[in-house]
Scaffold this motif. Structure first.
Motif, PDB file in Angstrom:
ATOM      1  N   GLY A 121     -15.066  10.747   8.657  1.00  0.00           N
ATOM      2  CA  GLY A 121     -14.499  10.344   9.937  1.00  0.00           C
ATOM      3  C   GLY A 121     -15.577  10.119  10.987  1.00  0.00           C
ATOM      4  N   ARG A 122     -16.529  11.044  11.070  1.00  0.00           N
ATOM      5  CA  ARG A 122     -17.625  10.890  12.032  1.00  0.00           C
ATOM      6  C   ARG A 122     -18.496   9.685  11.688  1.00  0.00           C
ATOM      7  NH1 ARG A 122     -17.509  16.474  11.850  1.00  0.00           N
ATOM      8  NH2 ARG A 122     -19.088  16.597  10.234  1.00  0.00           N
ATOM      9  N   HIS A 123     -18.820   9.557  10.419  1.00  0.00           N
ATOM     10  CA  HIS A 123     -19.718   8.477   9.984  1.00  0.00           C
ATOM     11  C   HIS A 123     -19.103   7.094  10.220  1.00  0.00           C
ATOM     12  CE1 HIS A 123     -22.961   6.681   7.616  1.00  0.00           C
ATOM     13  NE2 HIS A 123     -22.036   5.936   7.030  1.00  0.00           N
ATOM     14  N   LEU A 124     -17.818   6.961   9.949  1.00  0.00           N
ATOM     15  CA  LEU A 124     -17.148   5.668  10.073  1.00  0.00           C
ATOM     16  C   LEU A 124     -16.398   5.511  11.404  1.00  0.00           C
ATOM     17  CD1 LEU A 124     -15.684   5.338   6.462  1.00  0.00           C
ATOM     18  CD2 LEU A 124     -17.816   4.378   7.353  1.00  0.00           C
ATOM     19  N   SER A 125     -16.451   6.543  12.242  1.00  0.00           N
ATOM     20  CA  SER A 125     -15.752   6.538  13.534  1.00  0.00           C
ATOM     21  C   SER A 125     -14.255   6.283  13.353  1.00  0.00           C
ATOM     22  CB  SER A 125     -16.349   5.491  14.477  1.00  0.00           C
ATOM     23  OG  SER A 125     -17.704   5.773  14.703  1.00  0.00           O
ATOM     24  N   VAL A 126     -13.656   7.080  12.455  1.00  0.00           N
ATOM     25  CA  VAL A 126     -12.220   6.983  12.207  1.00  0.00           C
ATOM     26  C   VAL A 126     -11.623   8.383  12.214  1.00  0.00           C
ATOM     27  CG1 VAL A 126     -12.403   4.850  10.854  1.00  0.00           C
ATOM     28  CG2 VAL A 126     -12.481   7.057   9.682  1.00  0.00           C
ATOM     29  N   GLU A 127     -10.299   8.435  12.308  1.00  0.00           N
ATOM     30  CA  GLU A 127      -9.605   9.721  12.253  1.00  0.00           C
ATOM     31  C   GLU A 127      -9.627  10.268  10.828  1.00  0.00           C
ATOM     32  OE1 GLU A 127      -5.687   9.437  13.825  1.00  0.00           O
ATOM     33  OE2 GLU A 127      -6.376   8.693  15.769  1.00  0.00           O
ATOM     34  N   ARG A 128      -9.386  11.539  10.754  1.00  0.00           N
ATOM     35  CA  ARG A 128      -9.365  12.237   9.461  1.00  0.00           C
ATOM     36  C   ARG A 128      -8.360  11.607   8.498  1.00  0.00           C
ATOM     37  NH1 ARG A 128     -10.679  17.825   8.050  1.00  0.00           N
ATOM     38  NH2 ARG A 128      -9.103  18.471   6.575  1.00  0.00           N
ATOM     39  N   ALA A 131      -9.745   8.570   7.055  1.00  0.00           N
ATOM     40  CA  ALA A 131     -10.769   8.898   6.054  1.00  0.00           C
ATOM     41  C   ALA A 131     -10.105   9.163   4.700  1.00  0.00           C
ATOM     42  CB  ALA A 131     -11.588  10.103   6.501  1.00  0.00           C
ATOM     43  N   TYR A 132      -8.999   9.887   4.706  1.00  0.00           N
ATOM     44  CA  TYR A 132      -8.270  10.147   3.453  1.00  0.00           C
ATOM     45  C   TYR A 132      -7.698   8.856   2.866  1.00  0.00           C
ATOM     46  CZ  TYR A 132      -8.552  15.220   3.746  1.00  0.00           C
ATOM     47  OH  TYR A 132      -9.002  16.506   3.770  1.00  0.00           O
ATOM     48  N   ARG A 133      -7.182   7.982   3.695  1.00  0.00           N
ATOM     49  CA  ARG A 133      -6.664   6.702   3.197  1.00  0.00           C
ATOM     50  C   ARG A 133      -7.792   5.864   2.597  1.00  0.00           C
ATOM     51  NH1 ARG A 133      -3.361   7.088   7.659  1.00  0.00           N
ATOM     52  NH2 ARG A 133      -4.622   5.689   8.947  1.00  0.00           N
ATOM     53  N   LYS A 134      -8.955   5.882   3.235  1.00  0.00           N
ATOM     54  CA  LYS A 134     -10.104   5.139   2.702  1.00  0.00           C
ATOM     55  C   LYS A 134     -10.521   5.716   1.351  1.00  0.00           C
ATOM     56  CE  LYS A 134     -12.092   3.205   6.876  1.00  0.00           C
ATOM     57  NZ  LYS A 134     -12.165   1.814   6.436  1.00  0.00           N
ATOM     58  N   LYS A 135     -10.470   7.050   1.237  1.00  0.00           N
ATOM     59  CA  LYS A 135     -10.798   7.692  -0.038  1.00  0.00           C
ATOM     60  C   LYS A 135      -9.813   7.257  -1.112  1.00  0.00           C
ATOM     61  CE  LYS A 135      -9.037  11.399  -1.010  1.00  0.00           C
ATOM     62  NZ  LYS A 135      -8.099  12.102  -1.862  1.00  0.00           N
ATOM     63  N   ASP A 136      -8.528   7.289  -0.795  1.00  0.00           N
ATOM     64  CA  ASP A 136      -7.511   6.898  -1.774  1.00  0.00           C
ATOM     65  C   ASP A 136      -7.680   5.441  -2.196  1.00  0.00           C
ATOM     66  OD1 ASP A 136      -6.420   9.441  -1.714  1.00  0.00           O
ATOM     67  OD2 ASP A 136      -4.841   8.913  -0.273  1.00  0.00           O
ATOM     68  N   HIS A 137      -7.942   4.577  -1.235  1.00  0.00           N
ATOM     69  CA  HIS A 137      -8.138   3.156  -1.546  1.00  0.00           C
ATOM     70  C   HIS A 137      -9.372   2.959  -2.428  1.00  0.00           C
ATOM     71  CE1 HIS A 137      -8.308  -1.180  -1.133  1.00  0.00           C
ATOM     72  NE2 HIS A 137      -9.574  -1.041  -0.764  1.00  0.00           N
ATOM     73  N   ALA A 138     -10.476   3.594  -2.070  1.00  0.00           N
ATOM     74  CA  ALA A 138     -11.714   3.445  -2.850  1.00  0.00           C
ATOM     75  C   ALA A 138     -11.539   4.021  -4.257  1.00  0.00           C
ATOM     76  CB  ALA A 138     -12.880   4.127  -2.131  1.00  0.00           C
ATOM     77  N   LEU A 139     -10.847   5.154  -4.365  1.00  0.00           N
ATOM     78  CA  LEU A 139     -10.621   5.762  -5.676  1.00  0.00           C
ATOM     79  C   LEU A 139      -9.732   4.875  -6.543  1.00  0.00           C
ATOM     80  CD1 LEU A 139     -11.229   8.162  -7.478  1.00  0.00           C
ATOM     81  CD2 LEU A 139      -9.264   9.331  -6.471  1.00  0.00           C
ATOM     82  N   ASP A 140      -8.705   4.288  -5.956  1.00  0.00           N
ATOM     83  CA  ASP A 140      -7.859   3.357  -6.706  1.00  0.00           C
ATOM     84  C   ASP A 140      -8.664   2.147  -7.172  1.00  0.00           C
ATOM     85  OD1 ASP A 140      -5.611   4.936  -6.437  1.00  0.00           O
ATOM     86  OD2 ASP A 140      -4.794   3.805  -4.741  1.00  0.00           O
ATOM     87  N   HIS A 141      -9.530   1.646  -6.297  1.00  0.00           N
ATOM     88  CA  HIS A 141     -10.359   0.491  -6.655  1.00  0.00           C
ATOM     89  C   HIS A 141     -11.283   0.844  -7.824  1.00  0.00           C
ATOM     90  CE1 HIS A 141     -13.436  -2.777  -5.266  1.00  0.00           C
ATOM     91  NE2 HIS A 141     -12.764  -3.147  -6.331  1.00  0.00           N
ATOM     92  N   LEU A 142     -11.944   1.996  -7.739  1.00  0.00           N
ATOM     93  CA  LEU A 142     -12.833   2.416  -8.831  1.00  0.00           C
ATOM     94  C   LEU A 142     -12.049   2.633 -10.118  1.00  0.00           C
ATOM     95  CD1 LEU A 142     -15.640   3.222  -9.859  1.00  0.00           C
ATOM     96  CD2 LEU A 142     -15.130   5.561  -9.106  1.00  0.00           C
ATOM     97  N   ALA A 143     -10.911   3.291 -10.049  1.00  0.00           N
ATOM     98  CA  ALA A 143     -10.095   3.547 -11.252  1.00  0.00           C
ATOM     99  C   ALA A 143      -9.674   2.212 -11.892  1.00  0.00           C
ATOM    100  CB  ALA A 143      -8.874   4.387 -10.901  1.00  0.00           C
ATOM    101  N   THR A 144      -9.333   1.236 -11.075  1.00  0.00           N
ATOM    102  CA  THR A 144      -8.956  -0.076 -11.611  1.00  0.00           C
ATOM    103  C   THR A 144     -10.155  -0.730 -12.294  1.00  0.00           C
ATOM    104  OG1 THR A 144      -7.273  -0.358  -9.923  1.00  0.00           O
ATOM    105  CG2 THR A 144      -8.054  -2.344 -11.005  1.00  0.00           C
TER     106      THR A 144
END
Length: 150
Positions: A121-128, A131-144
């Protein structure tokens, strides 16, 4: 293959991220570890000239060599598995953008632990929550990328 139907691809992708640093370490250090193990095999103790037996076990030197060779075989197998892992994982990892790699490393690497969402959140200047949504999206992308369609 039926087993792929029941595989939790997101969890498997997260585990693959956690293994990344270990696999890279194995690849980078196995040659030196094997050289050290071979050196240890040829560095058997010197005989003593005091008339006393050198060891309680007369086969101690042979067992030392056999154990060393087993250790070298184990290192070679571990190296083979690490190379196989990297051939599978690295192309998918490289396909992610820089932000996705950062987010996944923060959440699944050992750097931030429980504070990963705050750090992202601090690094990307976003709310917590973002940050979790970005993690879920990135993890789905990697899993695909690793396993195909989710």
């Amino acid at each position: 293959m039926i087993s792929w139907t029941y595989l939790n691809k997101r969890s498997a992708a997260a585990k693959a991220i956690r293994d990344y640093d270990s696999m890279r370490f194995i690849i980078e250090h196995t040659d030196e570890d094997i050289r050290t193990a071979y050196h240890d095999l040829t560095s058997l103790g010197s005989p003593s000239f005091d008339g006393l037996p050198g060891a309680k076990d007369p086969q101690a030197a042979e067992e030392h060599v056999a154990a060393g060779l087993d250790e070298i075989d184990t290192m070679r197998e571990r190296y083979r598995q690490a190379v196989e892992y990297m051939k599978w994982f690295q192309p998918a990892w490289d396909e992610l953008d820089e932000e996705e790699r950062y987010v996944l490393t923060a959440f699944f690497g050992s750097r931030y632990g429980d504070g990963a969402a705050d750090q992202v959140g601090r690094h990307l200047s976003v709310e917590r929550s973002t940050a979790y949504r970005k993690k879920d999206h990135a993890l789905d992308h990697l899993a695909t990328l690793l396993y195909g369609r989710l």
